[in-house]
Motif scaffolding. Structure first.
Motif, PDB file in Angstrom:
ATOM      1  N   PRO B  73       0.604  14.931  31.890  1.00  0.00           N
ATOM      2  CA  PRO B  73      -0.593  15.089  32.709  1.00  0.00           C
ATOM      3  C   PRO B  73      -1.846  15.100  31.869  1.00  0.00           C
ATOM      4  CG  PRO B  73       1.031  16.606  33.454  1.00  0.00           C
ATOM      5  CD  PRO B  73       1.633  15.852  32.309  1.00  0.00           C
ATOM      6  N   GLY B  74      -2.817  14.325  32.365  1.00  0.00           N
ATOM      7  CA  GLY B  74      -4.007  14.055  31.581  1.00  0.00           C
ATOM      8  C   GLY B  74      -4.006  12.574  31.352  1.00  0.00           C
ATOM      9  N   LYS B  75      -2.807  12.041  31.049  1.00  0.00           N
ATOM     10  CA  LYS B  75      -2.695  10.606  30.853  1.00  0.00           C
ATOM     11  C   LYS B  75      -1.881   9.981  31.968  1.00  0.00           C
ATOM     12  CE  LYS B  75      -3.259  10.853  25.942  1.00  0.00           C
ATOM     13  NZ  LYS B  75      -2.681  10.768  24.657  1.00  0.00           N
ATOM     14  N   LEU B  76      -0.823  10.665  32.334  1.00  0.00           N
ATOM     15  CA  LEU B  76      -0.016  10.136  33.426  1.00  0.00           C
ATOM     16  C   LEU B  76      -0.190  11.033  34.619  1.00  0.00           C
ATOM     17  CD1 LEU B  76       2.245   8.274  34.515  1.00  0.00           C
ATOM     18  CD2 LEU B  76       3.850   9.954  33.746  1.00  0.00           C
ATOM     19  N   LYS B  77      -0.768  10.502  35.622  1.00  0.00           N
ATOM     20  CA  LYS B  77      -0.857  11.280  36.858  1.00  0.00           C
ATOM     21  C   LYS B  77      -0.340  10.400  37.961  1.00  0.00           C
ATOM     22  CE  LYS B  77      -4.602  14.408  36.122  1.00  0.00           C
ATOM     23  NZ  LYS B  77      -5.966  14.727  36.322  1.00  0.00           N
ATOM     24  N   ARG B  78       0.212  11.030  38.904  1.00  0.00           N
ATOM     25  CA  ARG B  78       0.534  10.293  40.117  1.00  0.00           C
ATOM     26  C   ARG B  78      -0.811   9.961  40.740  1.00  0.00           C
ATOM     27  NH1 ARG B  78       5.561   9.384  40.876  1.00  0.00           N
ATOM     28  NH2 ARG B  78       7.023  10.788  39.956  1.00  0.00           N
ATOM     29  N   PHE B  79      -0.788   9.176  41.759  1.00  0.00           N
ATOM     30  CA  PHE B  79      -2.012   8.785  42.443  1.00  0.00           C
ATOM     31  C   PHE B  79      -2.875  10.026  42.675  1.00  0.00           C
ATOM     32  CE2 PHE B  79      -4.686   6.085  44.730  1.00  0.00           C
ATOM     33  CZ  PHE B  79      -5.086   6.707  45.899  1.00  0.00           C
ATOM     34  N   PRO B  80      -4.063  10.059  42.093  1.00  0.00           N
ATOM     35  CA  PRO B  80      -4.893  11.268  42.135  1.00  0.00           C
ATOM     36  C   PRO B  80      -5.486  11.472  43.510  1.00  0.00           C
ATOM     37  CG  PRO B  80      -6.065   9.508  41.029  1.00  0.00           C
ATOM     38  CD  PRO B  80      -4.720   8.955  41.379  1.00  0.00           C
ATOM     39  N   LEU B  81      -4.660  11.907  44.392  1.00  0.00           N
ATOM     40  CA  LEU B  81      -5.059  11.982  45.792  1.00  0.00           C
ATOM     41  C   LEU B  81      -6.278  12.849  46.010  1.00  0.00           C
ATOM     42  CD1 LEU B  81      -4.196  11.162  48.671  1.00  0.00           C
ATOM     43  CD2 LEU B  81      -2.848  13.243  48.779  1.00  0.00           C
ATOM     44  N   GLN B  82      -6.286  14.017  45.361  1.00  0.00           N
ATOM     45  CA  GLN B  82      -7.398  14.945  45.582  1.00  0.00           C
ATOM     46  C   GLN B  82      -8.709  14.355  45.096  1.00  0.00           C
ATOM     47  OE1 GLN B  82      -6.082  18.546  43.671  1.00  0.00           O
ATOM     48  NE2 GLN B  82      -5.527  19.467  45.595  1.00  0.00           N
ATOM     49  N   SER B  83      -8.672  13.750  43.896  1.00  0.00           N
ATOM     50  CA  SER B  83      -9.912  13.184  43.336  1.00  0.00           C
ATOM     51  C   SER B  83     -10.403  12.047  44.209  1.00  0.00           C
ATOM     52  CB  SER B  83      -9.660  12.652  41.930  1.00  0.00           C
ATOM     53  OG  SER B  83      -9.061  13.631  41.149  1.00  0.00           O
ATOM     54  N   ALA B  85      -9.786  11.544  47.379  1.00  0.00           N
ATOM     55  CA  ALA B  85     -10.274  12.068  48.664  1.00  0.00           C
ATOM     56  C   ALA B  85     -11.675  12.651  48.499  1.00  0.00           C
ATOM     57  CB  ALA B  85      -9.307  13.135  49.183  1.00  0.00           C
ATOM     58  N   PHE B  86     -11.864  13.429  47.442  1.00  0.00           N
ATOM     59  CA  PHE B  86     -13.178  14.028  47.205  1.00  0.00           C
ATOM     60  C   PHE B  86     -14.225  12.951  46.984  1.00  0.00           C
ATOM     61  CE2 PHE B  86     -16.117  17.250  46.137  1.00  0.00           C
ATOM     62  CZ  PHE B  86     -16.851  16.821  45.050  1.00  0.00           C
ATOM     63  N   GLY B  87     -13.860  11.950  46.172  1.00  0.00           N
ATOM     64  CA  GLY B  87     -14.788  10.855  45.883  1.00  0.00           C
ATOM     65  C   GLY B  87     -15.157  10.082  47.142  1.00  0.00           C
ATOM     66  N   THR B  88     -14.157   9.837  47.969  1.00  0.00           N
ATOM     67  CA  THR B  88     -14.397   9.085  49.210  1.00  0.00           C
ATOM     68  C   THR B  88     -15.340   9.854  50.131  1.00  0.00           C
ATOM     69  OG1 THR B  88     -12.153   8.230  49.044  1.00  0.00           O
ATOM     70  CG2 THR B  88     -13.272   7.932  51.146  1.00  0.00           C
ATOM     71  N   VAL B  89     -15.074  11.134  50.277  1.00  0.00           N
ATOM     72  CA  VAL B  89     -15.937  11.960  51.156  1.00  0.00           C
ATOM     73  C   VAL B  89     -17.361  11.993  50.610  1.00  0.00           C
ATOM     74  CG1 VAL B  89     -16.346  14.317  51.941  1.00  0.00           C
ATOM     75  CG2 VAL B  89     -14.065  13.344  52.087  1.00  0.00           C
ATOM     76  N   SER B  90     -17.477  12.104  49.296  1.00  0.00           N
ATOM     77  CA  SER B  90     -18.832  12.152  48.683  1.00  0.00           C
ATOM     78  C   SER B  90     -19.569  10.849  48.942  1.00  0.00           C
ATOM     79  CB  SER B  90     -18.725  12.362  47.167  1.00  0.00           C
ATOM     80  OG  SER B  90     -17.969  13.500  46.891  1.00  0.00           O
ATOM     81  N   ILE B  91     -18.856   9.739  48.794  1.00  0.00           N
ATOM     82  CA  ILE B  91     -19.486   8.428  49.008  1.00  0.00           C
ATOM     83  C   ILE B  91     -19.921   8.285  50.462  1.00  0.00           C
ATOM     84  CG2 ILE B  91     -19.029   5.932  49.106  1.00  0.00           C
ATOM     85  CD1 ILE B  91     -17.273   6.363  46.581  1.00  0.00           C
ATOM     86  N   VAL B  92     -19.065   8.715  51.359  1.00  0.00           N
ATOM     87  CA  VAL B  92     -19.389   8.607  52.784  1.00  0.00           C
ATOM     88  C   VAL B  92     -20.631   9.440  53.104  1.00  0.00           C
ATOM     89  CG1 VAL B  92     -18.603   9.258  55.094  1.00  0.00           C
ATOM     90  CG2 VAL B  92     -17.067   8.030  53.566  1.00  0.00           C
ATOM     91  N   ILE B  93     -20.672  10.648  52.584  1.00  0.00           N
ATOM     92  CA  ILE B  93     -21.834  11.517  52.848  1.00  0.00           C
ATOM     93  C   ILE B  93     -23.088  10.892  52.248  1.00  0.00           C
ATOM     94  CG2 ILE B  93     -22.888  13.749  52.245  1.00  0.00           C
ATOM     95  CD1 ILE B  93     -20.049  14.950  52.488  1.00  0.00           C
ATOM     96  N   ALA B  94     -22.971  10.342  51.046  1.00  0.00           N
ATOM     97  CA  ALA B  94     -24.124   9.707  50.398  1.00  0.00           C
ATOM     98  C   ALA B  94     -24.605   8.514  51.217  1.00  0.00           C
ATOM     99  CB  ALA B  94     -23.752   9.273  48.987  1.00  0.00           C
TER     100      ALA B  94
END
Lengths: 190, 202
Positions: B73-83, B85-94
């Motif tokens: 972890p740090g290099k291998l992550k499963r699909f970073p769902l939380q990041s 999701a957060f990024g998508t919501v931020s973009i939508v709000i922006a």
């Protein structure tokens, strides 16, 4: 006088305890101790080196993340086998779906099977035939057959790993045995 | 599973007691079929023995730990769902914020667009005179037009022109009409009137 199993369990307990206290090298020692068992179990379940390698990586990551939740209700060995079996079956299910969605056929995975860690060609060919026999069984039946026949685990240990009753395991094992012995008459004539 | 098969398996697995094994071996001597079945089972065991832990490239196992550490972890992550999701919501709000910001305009045409044909005609007839806004509104009130409707109309016009004025006016519909009208100057009233003309006739 402690038995070999009891001594091993004590060692496992100490390694896990040290790892949870922050000693990363203890986890490396756990991997070194069980890596062959993890790999070969994954290999027998999946049938190829490449797939087994992928499963092994997943297993190690799950172990690393979940060791803090391990409470020694079973042996570490049993716990690791359970993870390996589960990841292997999940991997096989995902592979089936991917194959279905992309309309691949089974032969498209042959390129990946060329890579292997078994050096001796004769052994490699024999194992390839055994892989083909095992792949003929449904995944759960294959799991029971491997754990009993190849890994030599008792029905009670297999029951802890699979969650199935001992009676059910025996019946499954026998069916698997029958299927394989029928097929073997052609593949390995006496 | 029938008892004969269970016996065979127990015999092969070494689970029989000495007495059981003796009796089973006696049975084997007199039953060729049982012997044949046992031979089949034993040959399966013999073949699968080589799959116990065959000789393999040790390099692979020696490097398993380092390979795993490289992918931790740090290099291998499963699909970073939380990041994600957060990024998508931020973009939508922006995007929503940008959209609202860009759409805040002084476009007076919007005022006219919200009026139907009948309202437009009425207002044009009313405002085509030389009366000031105050006089028009007063006459509206005097001529039984509901004060509330007039206020609403003036509110909506003003707010469409300048949304930032929301906080400037009372939201309460019972606000004093005179104080509301006094905040719309003649120039704004003229602009509204011109847009209504444009909408109706051009």
């Amino acid at each position: 006088m402690k038995t070999k199993a009891e001594m091993s369990e004590n060692t496992d307990f100490e390694l896990v305890k040290k790892f949870l206290e922050g000693d990363e090298s203890s986890f490396n020692r756990i991997i070194n101790k069980y890596q062959q068992k993890i790999y070969w179990h994954a290999r027998r379940m999946t049938g190829t080196h490449m797939d087994a390698d992928e499963v092994v990586q997943e297993v190690l990551i799950v172990m690393y993340k979940k060791l803090k939740d391990f409470q020694f209700k079973s042996s570490l060995y049993t716990w690791i086998y359970k993870i390996t079996s589960t990841r292997s079956i999940n991997f096989l299910n995902k592979k089936k779906i991917k194959r279905f969605m992309s309309f691949e056929d089974a032969s498209s995975s042959e390129t990946s099977s060329k890579e292997d860690i078994i050096g001796d060609i004769d052994t490699r060919n024999k194992i390839k035939k055994l892989d083909e026999l095992l792949q003929m069984l449904p995944a759960k039946q294959r799991e029971i057959f491997i754990l009993r026949n190849v890994d030599g685990l008792s029905y009670e240990e297999i029951s802890k790993i699979t969650g199935k009753s001992v009676g059910g395991l025996k019946a499954n094992y026998f069916h698997a045995f029958n299927k394989i012995s029928e097929k073997m008459k052609n593949e390995f004539p006496e | 599973m029938n008892s004969q098969n269970e016996k065979i398996l127990r015999y092969i697995d070494g689970e029989m007691s000495e007495k059981e094994r003796f009796l089973f071996e006696e049975e084997l001597r007199i039953s060729p079929d049982l012997q044949k079945q046992l031979n089949t089972f034993q040959s399966v065991n013999k073949v699968f023995n080589i799959y116990s832990e065959p000789a393999a490239d040790e390099y692979y196992f020696r490097n398993m730990v380092s390979g795993f550490r490289a992918k931790l972890p740090g290099k291998l992550k499963r699909f970073p769902l939380q990041s994600v999701a957060f990024g998508t919501v931020s973009i939508v709000i922006a995007c929503m914020f940008l959209f609202l910001l860009l759409n805040k305009s002084d476009n007076i045409e919007k005022i006219a667009e919200n009026l139907n044909e009948h309202q437009l005609t009425e207002l044009i007839n009313t405002y085509s005179s030389d009366k000031t806004v105050s006089e028009v509104v007063a006459s509206e009130i005097a001529s039984d037009a509901s004060a509330e409707n007039v206020v609403d109309t003036l509110y909506s016009k003003e707010l469409l022109v300048a949304p930032e004025a929301v906080s400037y006016y009372f939201a309460d519909r019972r606000s004093d009409l005179t104080s509301v009208i006094s905040d719309i100057n003649q120039e704004e009233a003229d602009n509204i009137y011109n847009e209504m003309i444009n909408k109706k006739y051009y």
